[in-house]
Motif scaffolding. Structure first.
Motif, PDB file in Angstrom:
ATOM      1  N   GLY A   1       0.783  -1.240   0.000  1.00  0.00           N
ATOM      2  CA  GLY A   1       0.000   0.000   0.000  1.00  0.00           C
ATOM      3  C   GLY A   1       0.810   1.283   0.000  1.00  0.00           C
ATOM      4  N   TYR A   2       2.013   1.256   0.602  1.00  0.00           N
ATOM      5  CA  TYR A   2       2.839   2.468   0.663  1.00  0.00           C
ATOM      6  C   TYR A   2       3.598   2.618  -0.662  1.00  0.00           C
ATOM      7  CZ  TYR A   2       2.637   2.338   5.902  1.00  0.00           C
ATOM      8  OH  TYR A   2       2.265   2.312   7.231  1.00  0.00           O
ATOM      9  N   ALA A   3       2.881   2.823  -1.736  1.00  0.00           N
ATOM     10  CA  ALA A   3       3.503   2.893  -3.067  1.00  0.00           C
ATOM     11  C   ALA A   3       2.573   3.628  -4.022  1.00  0.00           C
ATOM     12  CB  ALA A   3       3.784   1.477  -3.595  1.00  0.00           C
ATOM     13  N   GLU A   4       3.117   4.018  -5.171  1.00  0.00           N
ATOM     14  CA  GLU A   4       2.306   4.757  -6.147  1.00  0.00           C
ATOM     15  C   GLU A   4       1.318   3.866  -6.883  1.00  0.00           C
ATOM     16  OE1 GLU A   4       4.761   8.566  -7.636  1.00  0.00           O
ATOM     17  OE2 GLU A   4       5.743   6.660  -8.115  1.00  0.00           O
ATOM     18  N   TYR A   5       1.630   2.564  -6.970  1.00  0.00           N
ATOM     19  CA  TYR A   5       0.730   1.613  -7.634  1.00  0.00           C
ATOM     20  C   TYR A   5       0.664   0.336  -6.809  1.00  0.00           C
ATOM     21  CZ  TYR A   5       1.094   4.540 -11.812  1.00  0.00           C
ATOM     22  OH  TYR A   5       1.051   5.600 -12.695  1.00  0.00           O
ATOM     23  N   VAL A   6      -0.518  -0.300  -6.823  1.00  0.00           N
ATOM     24  CA  VAL A   6      -0.667  -1.580  -6.134  1.00  0.00           C
ATOM     25  C   VAL A   6      -1.596  -2.470  -6.952  1.00  0.00           C
ATOM     26  CG1 VAL A   6      -2.613  -0.834  -4.688  1.00  0.00           C
ATOM     27  CG2 VAL A   6      -1.127  -2.672  -3.882  1.00  0.00           C
ATOM     28  N   ALA A   7      -1.273  -3.771  -6.978  1.00  0.00           N
ATOM     29  CA  ALA A   7      -2.140  -4.763  -7.630  1.00  0.00           C
ATOM     30  C   ALA A   7      -2.956  -5.461  -6.553  1.00  0.00           C
ATOM     31  CB  ALA A   7      -1.303  -5.787  -8.386  1.00  0.00           C
ATOM     32  N   VAL A   8      -4.244  -5.657  -6.834  1.00  0.00           N
ATOM     33  CA  VAL A   8      -5.113  -6.291  -5.844  1.00  0.00           C
ATOM     34  C   VAL A   8      -6.220  -7.059  -6.557  1.00  0.00           C
ATOM     35  CG1 VAL A   8      -6.531  -4.200  -5.616  1.00  0.00           C
ATOM     36  CG2 VAL A   8      -6.559  -5.891  -3.776  1.00  0.00           C
ATOM     37  N   ALA A   9      -6.660  -8.157  -5.939  1.00  0.00           N
ATOM     38  CA  ALA A   9      -7.785  -8.913  -6.484  1.00  0.00           C
ATOM     39  C   ALA A   9      -9.005  -8.006  -6.590  1.00  0.00           C
ATOM     40  CB  ALA A   9      -8.093 -10.101  -5.588  1.00  0.00           C
ATOM     41  N   ALA A  10      -9.682  -8.042  -7.726  1.00  0.00           N
ATOM     42  CA  ALA A  10     -10.823  -7.155  -7.967  1.00  0.00           C
ATOM     43  C   ALA A  10     -11.918  -7.335  -6.911  1.00  0.00           C
ATOM     44  CB  ALA A  10     -11.387  -7.391  -9.368  1.00  0.00           C
ATOM     45  N   GLY A  11     -12.028  -8.549  -6.355  1.00  0.00           N
ATOM     46  CA  GLY A  11     -13.052  -8.820  -5.356  1.00  0.00           C
ATOM     47  C   GLY A  11     -12.850  -8.106  -4.031  1.00  0.00           C
ATOM     48  N   GLN A  12     -11.630  -7.612  -3.779  1.00  0.00           N
ATOM     49  CA  GLN A  12     -11.330  -6.909  -2.532  1.00  0.00           C
ATOM     50  C   GLN A  12     -11.491  -5.395  -2.653  1.00  0.00           C
ATOM     51  OE1 GLN A  12      -7.990 -10.276  -1.780  1.00  0.00           O
ATOM     52  NE2 GLN A  12      -7.450  -8.270  -0.955  1.00  0.00           N
ATOM     53  N   VAL A  13     -12.006  -4.962  -3.786  1.00  0.00           N
ATOM     54  CA  VAL A  13     -12.112  -3.532  -4.088  1.00  0.00           C
ATOM     55  C   VAL A  13     -13.545  -3.064  -3.820  1.00  0.00           C
ATOM     56  CG1 VAL A  13     -12.064  -1.883  -6.006  1.00  0.00           C
ATOM     57  CG2 VAL A  13     -10.241  -3.571  -5.770  1.00  0.00           C
ATOM     58  N   LEU A  14     -13.672  -1.887  -3.225  1.00  0.00           N
ATOM     59  CA  LEU A  14     -14.974  -1.270  -2.994  1.00  0.00           C
ATOM     60  C   LEU A  14     -15.002   0.117  -3.628  1.00  0.00           C
ATOM     61  CD1 LEU A  14     -15.323  -2.344   0.727  1.00  0.00           C
ATOM     62  CD2 LEU A  14     -16.996  -2.917  -1.050  1.00  0.00           C
ATOM     63  N   PRO A  15     -16.148   0.551  -4.161  1.00  0.00           N
ATOM     64  CA  PRO A  15     -16.220   1.861  -4.801  1.00  0.00           C
ATOM     65  C   PRO A  15     -16.172   2.982  -3.761  1.00  0.00           C
ATOM     66  CG  PRO A  15     -18.401   0.879  -4.703  1.00  0.00           C
ATOM     67  CD  PRO A  15     -17.449  -0.163  -4.192  1.00  0.00           C
ATOM     68  N   VAL A  16     -15.591   4.110  -4.137  1.00  0.00           N
ATOM     69  CA  VAL A  16     -15.570   5.273  -3.245  1.00  0.00           C
ATOM     70  C   VAL A  16     -16.750   6.177  -3.609  1.00  0.00           C
ATOM     71  CG1 VAL A  16     -14.290   7.320  -2.490  1.00  0.00           C
ATOM     72  CG2 VAL A  16     -13.065   5.184  -2.974  1.00  0.00           C
TER      73      VAL A  16
ATOM     74  N   ARG B   1     -23.097  -4.894   0.821  1.00  0.00           N
ATOM     75  CA  ARG B   1     -24.542  -5.029   1.028  1.00  0.00           C
ATOM     76  C   ARG B   1     -25.009  -4.356   2.314  1.00  0.00           C
ATOM     77  NH1 ARG B   1     -23.743 -10.342   0.281  1.00  0.00           N
ATOM     78  NH2 ARG B   1     -24.375 -10.769   2.429  1.00  0.00           N
ATOM     79  N   THR B   2     -24.274  -4.575   3.412  1.00  0.00           N
ATOM     80  CA  THR B   2     -24.803  -4.208   4.732  1.00  0.00           C
ATOM     81  C   THR B   2     -24.301  -2.873   5.253  1.00  0.00           C
ATOM     82  OG1 THR B   2     -23.028  -5.484   5.742  1.00  0.00           O
ATOM     83  CG2 THR B   2     -25.149  -6.603   5.473  1.00  0.00           C
ATOM     84  N   VAL B   3     -23.066  -2.519   4.919  1.00  0.00           N
ATOM     85  CA  VAL B   3     -22.444  -1.316   5.490  1.00  0.00           C
ATOM     86  C   VAL B   3     -22.356  -0.181   4.478  1.00  0.00           C
ATOM     87  CG1 VAL B   3     -20.377  -0.403   6.618  1.00  0.00           C
ATOM     88  CG2 VAL B   3     -21.145  -2.731   7.137  1.00  0.00           C
ATOM     89  N   TRP B   4     -22.125  -0.523   3.209  1.00  0.00           N
ATOM     90  CA  TRP B   4     -21.859   0.527   2.214  1.00  0.00           C
ATOM     91  C   TRP B   4     -23.022   1.511   2.026  1.00  0.00           C
ATOM     92  CZ3 TRP B   4     -17.052   0.488   2.480  1.00  0.00           C
ATOM     93  CH2 TRP B   4     -16.276   1.262   1.622  1.00  0.00           C
ATOM     94  N   PRO B   5     -24.283   1.078   2.166  1.00  0.00           N
ATOM     95  CA  PRO B   5     -25.361   2.073   2.105  1.00  0.00           C
ATOM     96  C   PRO B   5     -25.199   3.190   3.149  1.00  0.00           C
ATOM     97  CG  PRO B   5     -26.280  -0.126   1.864  1.00  0.00           C
ATOM     98  CD  PRO B   5     -24.832  -0.302   2.208  1.00  0.00           C
ATOM     99  N   HIS B   6     -24.647   2.851   4.315  1.00  0.00           N
ATOM    100  CA  HIS B   6     -24.414   3.863   5.355  1.00  0.00           C
ATOM    101  C   HIS B   6     -23.234   4.764   4.972  1.00  0.00           C
ATOM    102  CE1 HIS B   6     -27.289   1.914   8.024  1.00  0.00           C
ATOM    103  NE2 HIS B   6     -26.721   0.768   7.718  1.00  0.00           N
ATOM    104  N   VAL B   7     -22.245   4.185   4.292  1.00  0.00           N
ATOM    105  CA  VAL B   7     -21.109   4.977   3.796  1.00  0.00           C
ATOM    106  C   VAL B   7     -21.598   5.955   2.719  1.00  0.00           C
ATOM    107  CG1 VAL B   7     -18.859   4.879   2.657  1.00  0.00           C
ATOM    108  CG2 VAL B   7     -19.467   3.126   4.332  1.00  0.00           C
ATOM    109  N   GLU B   8     -22.396   5.431   1.805  1.00  0.00           N
ATOM    110  CA  GLU B   8     -22.913   6.269   0.703  1.00  0.00           C
ATOM    111  C   GLU B   8     -23.784   7.406   1.223  1.00  0.00           C
ATOM    112  OE1 GLU B   8     -23.014   2.757  -2.711  1.00  0.00           O
ATOM    113  OE2 GLU B   8     -24.781   3.131  -1.489  1.00  0.00           O
TER     114      GLU B   8
END
Length: 333
Positions: free
Chosen positions: A100-115, A288-295
């Motif tokens: 994470g402490y870098a300009e680019y990182v590769a990650v499994a798409a399933g671990q990504v959440l929209p901002v 499903r459960t938390v992101w509606p509260h974030v949004e």
């Protein structure tokens, strides 16, 4: 795919040590697999495991980069052949096993959440690690449900402040411990029902007073050591004790007959070494459960301070000093 350079700035110490080993070096931009995305990092959360890794006490799991950092926000600049949908250009945050402490990182798409619009990118970078940790431990392993009283140690840490926030949303009465009257006041201002100064008060006695002798449904503990036996005294019958770190000691002596008599459950987990399938399941559940509260703007991380990537050493010094309330975040220009 957007234009991506071959090399990037990163924090990747060659040997363990104090904060001074956290200097910016050049590393190759990671290559992505078929089910991964490449993210141009805007901000990266700083967490206690990063400090342990820097000191040589928490090596990355097999296959994870040695670059520090467990959570980031940024923009997707490339996606693997098997990634569903069009993710290029999207602002996202993600839990990562390292890098994470870098300009680019590769990650499994399933671990990504929209901002969502309700979050800044700095706030988004401060969410994944504590959100995944508190959700899987307090709610899934600890079975905390509406109406429960729970005890959270380290009430002004990233974990503690996230537990207070989620507790408010899901109807928990949250009792925290903290190491000063100022920190106790901060925790109560954030929504804790009660805050106990563990340096001047006996938290076992205070929990008994607060709950009228009934005790708590769940204790979320990152201390370990002699806290475990004391935590068990804070639990109600059928209570659950969930360990997520051992900052005060990795072994404990506990009264087994008390566990039997009062039907207590002792559990715990680590998150970093869990596989992509598990982290994807958690991400789906959070969406499903938390992101509606974030949004809706109801859930935001508590931010302490930001530092540019080049000042990662200062960020670690602040974390180790223990004065922070909420999350410390590194920013990348």
């Amino acid at each position: 795919m957007q234009d991506v350079p071959d090399t990037m700035r990163a924090i990747d110490p060659s040997e363990p040590g104090g904060p001074e080993v956290l200097t910016v070096v050049e590393r190759p931009v990671p290559k992505i697999g078929a089910q991964e995305v490449l993210i141009r990092v805007v901000a990266a959360g700083v967490n206690r495991p990063d400090v342990l890794q820097r000191k040589g006490g928490y090596p990355p799991p097999p296959g994870a980069p040695s670059i520090l950092g467990l959570e980031i926000s940024g923009t997707v600049v490339a996606q693997g052949a098997d990634v569903a949908g069009h993710m290029l250009g999207q602002p996202v945050c993600a839990l990562v096993a390292g890098g994470g402490y870098a300009e680019y990182v590769a990650v499994a798409a399933g671990q990504v959440l929209p901002v969502p619009n309700a979050l800044s990118m700095v706030e988004a970078a401060a969410l994944p690690e504590t959100l995944f940790t508190v959700w899987t431990n307090l709610f899934e392993r600890g079975y905390a449900t509406e109406g429960d009283t729970v005890l959270i140690h380290g009430g002004t840490s990233g974990i503690g402040t996230m537990a207070i926030s989620l507790g408010a949303i899901f109807g928990l009465t949250v009792i925290v411990t903290a190491g000063s009257d100022d920190k106790c006041a901060s925790a109560k201002a954030l929504g804790a029902a009660h805050a106990i100064n563990y340096k001047t008060e006996d938290f076992v006695e205070r929990v008994k007073e607060i709950t009228g002798g009934a005790g708590c449904a769940v204790v979320l503990d990152m201390v370990g050591g002699d806290y475990v036996a004391r935590n068990l005294q804070c639990l109600a019958e059928d209570g659950r004790h969930v360990s997520i770190a051992v900052q005060g000691g990795a072994t404990a002596t506990i009264p087994i007959f008390e566990i039997m008599r009062r039907r207590l459950t002792l559990t715990g987990s680590t998150l970093r070494a869990r596989d992509t399938a598990f982290k994807t399941l958690v991400a789906d559940e959070l969406h499903r459960t938390v992101w509606p509260h974030v949004e809706a703007g109801r859930l935001k991380p508590v931010l302490d301070r930001t530092f540019p990537l080049a000042e990662a050493a200062a960020a670690h010094r602040r974390m180790e000093a223990g004065d922070h309330v909420g999350k410390i975040v590194l920013t990348l220009d």
